[in-house]
Motif scaffolding. Structure first.
Motif, PDB file in Angstrom:
ATOM      1  N   THR A 108       0.856  -1.178   0.000  1.00 55.35           N
ATOM      2  CA  THR A 108       0.000   0.000   0.000  1.00 55.35           C
ATOM      3  C   THR A 108       0.892   1.228   0.000  1.00 55.35           C
ATOM      4  OG1 THR A 108      -1.825  -1.085   1.165  1.00 55.35           O
ATOM      5  CG2 THR A 108      -1.696   1.303   1.394  1.00 55.35           C
ATOM      6  N   LYS A 109       0.548   2.205  -0.831  1.00 51.93           N
ATOM      7  CA  LYS A 109       1.287   3.466  -0.837  1.00 51.93           C
ATOM      8  C   LYS A 109       0.310   4.622  -0.636  1.00 51.93           C
ATOM      9  CE  LYS A 109       4.532   6.478  -1.335  1.00 51.93           C
ATOM     10  NZ  LYS A 109       5.609   6.608  -0.327  1.00 51.93           N
ATOM     11  N   VAL A 110       0.536   5.351   0.448  1.00 52.61           N
ATOM     12  CA  VAL A 110      -0.298   6.511   0.757  1.00 52.61           C
ATOM     13  C   VAL A 110       0.573   7.750   0.682  1.00 52.61           C
ATOM     14  CG1 VAL A 110      -1.914   7.522   2.420  1.00 52.61           C
ATOM     15  CG2 VAL A 110      -1.552   5.041   2.403  1.00 52.61           C
ATOM     16  N   TYR A 111       0.184   8.710  -0.167  1.00 53.91           N
ATOM     17  CA  TYR A 111       0.912   9.975  -0.231  1.00 53.91           C
ATOM     18  C   TYR A 111       0.305  10.962   0.760  1.00 53.91           C
ATOM     19  CZ  TYR A 111       3.121   8.558  -4.662  1.00 53.91           C
ATOM     20  OH  TYR A 111       3.847   7.920  -5.623  1.00 53.91           O
ATOM     21  N   LYS A 112       1.074  12.005   1.029  1.00 59.94           N
ATOM     22  CA  LYS A 112       0.595  13.076   1.901  1.00 59.94           C
ATOM     23  C   LYS A 112      -0.783  13.550   1.448  1.00 59.94           C
ATOM     24  CE  LYS A 112       4.115  16.147   2.202  1.00 59.94           C
ATOM     25  NZ  LYS A 112       5.418  15.730   2.001  1.00 59.94           N
ATOM     26  N   GLY A 113      -1.662  13.793   2.398  1.00 57.63           N
ATOM     27  CA  GLY A 113      -2.999  14.230   2.054  1.00 57.63           C
ATOM     28  C   GLY A 113      -3.942  13.041   1.946  1.00 57.63           C
ATOM     29  N   ASP A 114      -3.504  11.882   2.506  1.00 53.18           N
ATOM     30  CA  ASP A 114      -4.361  10.701   2.542  1.00 53.18           C
ATOM     31  C   ASP A 114      -4.733  10.193   1.145  1.00 53.18           C
ATOM     32  OD1 ASP A 114      -5.237   8.941   4.413  1.00 53.18           O
ATOM     33  OD2 ASP A 114      -7.263   9.774   4.536  1.00 53.18           O
ATOM     34  N   ILE A 115      -3.784  10.332   0.202  1.00 55.63           N
ATOM     35  CA  ILE A 115      -4.028   9.848  -1.161  1.00 55.63           C
ATOM     36  C   ILE A 115      -3.519   8.411  -1.265  1.00 55.63           C
ATOM     37  CG2 ILE A 115      -3.460  10.173  -3.605  1.00 55.63           C
ATOM     38  CD1 ILE A 115      -2.978  13.197  -2.774  1.00 55.63           C
ATOM     39  N   TYR A 116      -4.464   7.470  -1.452  1.00 46.70           N
ATOM     40  CA  TYR A 116      -4.098   6.068  -1.609  1.00 46.70           C
ATOM     41  C   TYR A 116      -3.751   5.793  -3.068  1.00 46.70           C
ATOM     42  CZ  TYR A 116      -5.239   4.711   3.139  1.00 46.70           C
ATOM     43  OH  TYR A 116      -5.205   4.564   4.498  1.00 46.70           O
ATOM     44  N   PRO A 126       7.147   1.877   0.130  1.00 43.94           N
ATOM     45  CA  PRO A 126       5.737   1.603   0.414  1.00 43.94           C
ATOM     46  C   PRO A 126       5.374   2.055   1.830  1.00 43.94           C
ATOM     47  CG  PRO A 126       7.013  -0.434   0.445  1.00 43.94           C
ATOM     48  CD  PRO A 126       7.951   0.657   0.032  1.00 43.94           C
ATOM     49  N   THR A 127       4.109   2.401   2.017  1.00 39.10           N
ATOM     50  CA  THR A 127       3.622   2.760   3.354  1.00 39.10           C
ATOM     51  C   THR A 127       3.441   1.481   4.170  1.00 39.10           C
ATOM     52  OG1 THR A 127       2.420   4.531   2.258  1.00 39.10           O
ATOM     53  CG2 THR A 127       1.858   4.101   4.561  1.00 39.10           C
TER      54      THR A 127
END
Ligand code: ADP
Ligand code: ADP
Length: 228
Positions: free
Chosen positions: A8-16, A54-55
């Motif tokens: 799972t990869k989550v970018y800043k701003g809760d973007i999956y 990856p997160t």
């Protein structure tokens, strides 16, 4: 060769960007990565060469976890993975020859060997006669051939390409993809993120489809499918 376990990869701003992706790509495979814009294709590729971490989850390349590499081990991973981009990313003030040679100079390959290997790889991508031109003197297809030569001159086991034909006309796009197919035939694992649906449909290679960060399809002899 490449394994994603529940990545799972989550970018800043809760973007999956990727959600719980588990997939295995064997040595020598040729894979198209497809899906609408924003599906997570670029993120998948950036995770592979550790441009991003990856997160959650685990990524193995050649049996080794790449999420746990120490900083000094990262160059070894990158040596095994050649990368090609949509916008070519050539050095504008260097010739075709110098752009490709540079990839070996940074590895401190002896000059004599550099010359032989650059000439060999330029012949392989069909650019022998263009070695002394600068990027702006080349067509888009020739610029991408240069970028491919640079990516493979070090003989990586894996070649990844993010929209390699995104800036090219349909005929040139086909030529570039067949060059990548040839490279795969000689044993390199090739992974291509692409929107070129007609090429994907005609080649009947493995297709992994992403949509909104999820793996929605993985077919042995797949097609591009339909975008909503
Ligand atoms: P694709 O290559 O399929 O178009 P991307 O992997 O580029 O998909 O993007 C997946 C999602 O992650 C999109 O919503 C995109 O806006 C977002 N995204 C990509 N890179 C970043 C980033 N560096 N920071 C924040 N969001 C990002
Ligand atoms: P492509 O569609 O060719 O994959 P993008 O335009 O999605 O390229 O992304 C270009 C760059 O911008 C990438 O480095 C990506 O990580 C970054 N990016 C994409 N979406 C976002 C976002 N929402 N926020 C920050 N960076 C982003």
């Amino acid at each position: 060769m490449i394994q994603f376990f529940n990545v799972t990869k989550v970018y800043k701003g809760d973007i999956y960007a990727l959600k719980d992706i588990t997939v295995k790509i064997d040595k020598g495979e040729f894979v198209f990565l497809v899906g609408p814009s924003g599906a997570g294709k670029t993120t998948f590729i950036r995770l592979l060469f550790r441009e991003e971490l990856p997160t959650k989850g685990q990524i193995l390349v050649g049996g080794r976890s790449i999420t746990r590499l120490r900083p000094k081990e990262i160059p070894f991973l990158r040596r095994n993975i050649g990368v090609v981009f949509q916008d070519f990313r050539l050095l504008p003030d260097r010739t075709v020859y110098e752009n490709v040679a540079f990839a070996l100079q940074v590895l401190e390959v002896p000059p004599k060997e550099i010359k032989a290997r650059v000439e060999e790889v330029l012949a392989r991508v069909g650019l022998s006669g263009r070695a002394h031109l600068f990027p702006h003197q080349l067509s888009g297809g020739e610029q991408q051939r240069t970028a491919i030569a640079r990516a493979i001159v070090n003989k990586p086991r894996i070649l990844v390409a993010d929209e390699p034909t995104g800036n090219l006309d349909p005929v040139t796009s086909r030529e570039i993809i067949s060059l990548l197919v040839d490279i795969n035939r000689l044993g390199t694992t090739v992974i291509i993120a692409t929107h070129a649906w007609d090429i994907v449909n005609s080649l009947k290679k493995r297709v992994i489809a992403l949509d909104k960060g999820c793996l929605v399809r993985d077919d042995r002899e797949g097609v591009y499918g339909y975008e909503a």
